[in-house]
Write a protein that holds these residues in place. Sequence first.
Motif, PDB file in Angstrom:
ATOM      1  N   ASP A 257      24.030 -50.240 -11.151  1.00  0.00           N
ATOM      2  CA  ASP A 257      23.876 -50.269  -9.810  1.00  0.00           C
ATOM      3  C   ASP A 257      24.617 -49.120  -9.342  1.00  0.00           C
ATOM      4  OD1 ASP A 257      21.649 -52.129  -9.995  1.00  0.00           O
ATOM      5  OD2 ASP A 257      23.117 -53.729 -10.047  1.00  0.00           O
ATOM      6  N   ILE A 258      25.696 -49.189 -10.085  1.00  0.00           N
ATOM      7  CA  ILE A 258      27.041 -48.435  -9.023  1.00  0.00           C
ATOM      8  C   ILE A 258      26.874 -46.723  -9.433  1.00  0.00           C
ATOM      9  CG2 ILE A 258      29.671 -48.498  -9.523  1.00  0.00           C
ATOM     10  CD1 ILE A 258      29.821 -51.148  -9.772  1.00  0.00           C
ATOM     11  N   ALA A 259      26.459 -46.803 -10.693  1.00  0.00           N
ATOM     12  CA  ALA A 259      26.112 -44.852 -10.995  1.00  0.00           C
ATOM     13  C   ALA A 259      25.481 -44.755 -10.056  1.00  0.00           C
ATOM     14  CB  ALA A 259      26.492 -44.985 -12.313  1.00  0.00           C
ATOM     15  N   ALA A 260      24.246 -45.434  -9.882  1.00  0.00           N
ATOM     16  CA  ALA A 260      23.015 -44.790  -8.811  1.00  0.00           C
ATOM     17  C   ALA A 260      23.620 -45.078  -7.285  1.00  0.00           C
ATOM     18  CB  ALA A 260      21.884 -45.792  -9.314  1.00  0.00           C
ATOM     19  N   PHE A 261      24.574 -45.883  -6.912  1.00  0.00           N
ATOM     20  CA  PHE A 261      24.862 -46.024  -5.195  1.00  0.00           C
ATOM     21  C   PHE A 261      25.906 -44.507  -5.670  1.00  0.00           C
ATOM     22  CE2 PHE A 261      28.644 -47.414  -3.088  1.00  0.00           C
ATOM     23  CZ  PHE A 261      28.012 -47.804  -1.734  1.00  0.00           C
ATOM     24  N   CYS A 262      26.939 -44.594  -6.090  1.00  0.00           N
ATOM     25  CA  CYS A 262      27.143 -43.559  -6.099  1.00  0.00           C
ATOM     26  C   CYS A 262      26.770 -41.692  -6.088  1.00  0.00           C
ATOM     27  CB  CYS A 262      29.192 -42.885  -7.285  1.00  0.00           C
ATOM     28  SG  CYS A 262      30.205 -44.402  -6.600  1.00  0.00           S
ATOM     29  N   ARG A 263      25.721 -41.445  -6.816  1.00  0.00           N
ATOM     30  CA  ARG A 263      25.173 -41.003  -6.889  1.00  0.00           C
ATOM     31  C   ARG A 263      24.429 -40.428  -5.739  1.00  0.00           C
ATOM     32  NH1 ARG A 263      23.851 -42.055 -11.989  1.00  0.00           N
ATOM     33  NH2 ARG A 263      21.308 -43.242 -12.036  1.00  0.00           N
ATOM     34  N   GLN A 264      23.638 -41.585  -4.949  1.00  0.00           N
ATOM     35  CA  GLN A 264      22.484 -41.621  -3.720  1.00  0.00           C
ATOM     36  C   GLN A 264      23.398 -41.120  -2.446  1.00  0.00           C
ATOM     37  OE1 GLN A 264      21.652 -44.959  -2.603  1.00  0.00           O
ATOM     38  NE2 GLN A 264      20.054 -44.729  -1.774  1.00  0.00           N
ATOM     39  N   SER A 265      25.411 -41.243  -2.692  1.00  0.00           N
ATOM     40  CA  SER A 265      25.707 -41.133  -2.183  1.00  0.00           C
ATOM     41  C   SER A 265      26.017 -39.368  -1.408  1.00  0.00           C
ATOM     42  CB  SER A 265      27.406 -42.172  -1.870  1.00  0.00           C
ATOM     43  OG  SER A 265      28.438 -40.999  -2.845  1.00  0.00           O
ATOM     44  N   GLN A 266      26.185 -38.980  -3.085  1.00  0.00           N
ATOM     45  CA  GLN A 266      26.400 -37.717  -2.510  1.00  0.00           C
ATOM     46  C   GLN A 266      24.820 -36.632  -2.267  1.00  0.00           C
ATOM     47  OE1 GLN A 266      27.312 -37.137  -6.808  1.00  0.00           O
ATOM     48  NE2 GLN A 266      29.711 -37.543  -6.697  1.00  0.00           N
TER      49      GLN A 266
ATOM     50  N   PRO B   4      31.184 -38.179   0.559  1.00  0.00           N
ATOM     51  CA  PRO B   4      30.453 -38.994  -1.288  1.00  0.00           C
ATOM     52  C   PRO B   4      30.952 -39.425  -1.193  1.00  0.00           C
ATOM     53  CG  PRO B   4      30.174 -36.578  -0.022  1.00  0.00           C
ATOM     54  CD  PRO B   4      31.300 -37.073   1.130  1.00  0.00           C
ATOM     55  N   LEU B   5      30.870 -40.476  -2.473  1.00  0.00           N
ATOM     56  CA  LEU B   5      31.532 -40.742  -3.937  1.00  0.00           C
ATOM     57  C   LEU B   5      31.582 -40.362  -4.782  1.00  0.00           C
ATOM     58  CD1 LEU B   5      30.017 -44.783  -2.921  1.00  0.00           C
ATOM     59  CD2 LEU B   5      32.395 -43.626  -1.858  1.00  0.00           C
ATOM     60  N   SER B   6      32.896 -40.029  -5.509  1.00  0.00           N
ATOM     61  CA  SER B   6      32.658 -39.258  -6.984  1.00  0.00           C
ATOM     62  C   SER B   6      33.388 -41.206  -8.123  1.00  0.00           C
ATOM     63  CB  SER B   6      33.449 -38.735  -7.072  1.00  0.00           C
ATOM     64  OG  SER B   6      34.098 -38.359  -7.812  1.00  0.00           O
ATOM     65  N   LEU B   7      32.259 -40.263  -9.186  1.00  0.00           N
ATOM     66  CA  LEU B   7      32.845 -42.196 -10.405  1.00  0.00           C
ATOM     67  C   LEU B   7      33.573 -41.500 -11.515  1.00  0.00           C
ATOM     68  CD1 LEU B   7      32.141 -44.279 -10.878  1.00  0.00           C
ATOM     69  CD2 LEU B   7      30.295 -44.254 -12.170  1.00  0.00           C
ATOM     70  N   SER B   8      34.858 -41.183 -10.529  1.00  0.00           N
ATOM     71  CA  SER B   8      35.568 -41.248 -11.947  1.00  0.00           C
ATOM     72  C   SER B   8      36.223 -41.516 -12.900  1.00  0.00           C
ATOM     73  CB  SER B   8      37.341 -40.888 -10.572  1.00  0.00           C
ATOM     74  OG  SER B   8      37.160 -40.779  -9.396  1.00  0.00           O
ATOM     75  N   VAL B   9      36.154 -43.055 -12.981  1.00  0.00           N
ATOM     76  CA  VAL B   9      36.120 -43.278 -14.265  1.00  0.00           C
ATOM     77  C   VAL B   9      34.698 -44.525 -14.746  1.00  0.00           C
ATOM     78  CG1 VAL B   9      37.154 -45.019 -15.729  1.00  0.00           C
ATOM     79  CG2 VAL B   9      38.406 -43.340 -14.185  1.00  0.00           C
ATOM     80  N   HIS B  10      34.281 -44.712 -15.708  1.00  0.00           N
ATOM     81  CA  HIS B  10      33.284 -45.343 -16.078  1.00  0.00           C
ATOM     82  C   HIS B  10      32.903 -45.563 -17.090  1.00  0.00           C
ATOM     83  CE1 HIS B  10      28.146 -45.741 -15.451  1.00  0.00           C
ATOM     84  NE2 HIS B  10      28.986 -46.810 -16.223  1.00  0.00           N
ATOM     85  N   GLU B  11      33.611 -46.482 -17.629  1.00  0.00           N
ATOM     86  CA  GLU B  11      33.734 -46.684 -19.359  1.00  0.00           C
ATOM     87  C   GLU B  11      33.449 -48.029 -19.429  1.00  0.00           C
ATOM     88  OE1 GLU B  11      37.100 -45.158 -21.400  1.00  0.00           O
ATOM     89  OE2 GLU B  11      37.706 -43.535 -19.384  1.00  0.00           O
TER      90      GLU B  11
END
Length: 152
Positions: free
Chosen positions: A100-109, A116-123
Amino acid sequence: MSADSQPITRPASDVIYFAADLSATEQQQSCELLRLLGGAVLISDTPLDMTPPRLTIKKLVDGRGLACPMPLLKTKVALREVAAGESLYVVATDPNSQADIAAFCRQSQQTGSAAPLSLSVHEVTHQPANDDKSVAHFDTIYHFIITKTDSN
């Protein structure tokens, strides 16, 4: 100790600072959660002159124990208070929050958003079971640091 002078060094060479208006409780909670990501954690009274990208955490969203879609909804609400160049630290325990959160950030770009949102950390971190039944414990925690970028 000023909130602006508390960097945390991550293994990926990111330097993370807390915004001055992040409460002491949220700073402490964020430090404990960031330590789960592994590597050395450095908290310093003096600003470090480092060249890696710096992330400034403006808000913390604690979505642990919340089912989908609540972590994403809380993230969307919290992002209203985050300016371009600032970051939002999100933790969740629902596995669906990853997608959900990864797709939301990609969609903003992709939609040409003003910030736009950049997902700096996804761990993801895994913890051993805790015998203390009085404390809520989650075996798997999903960590996200979302940064609003300047569209210019």
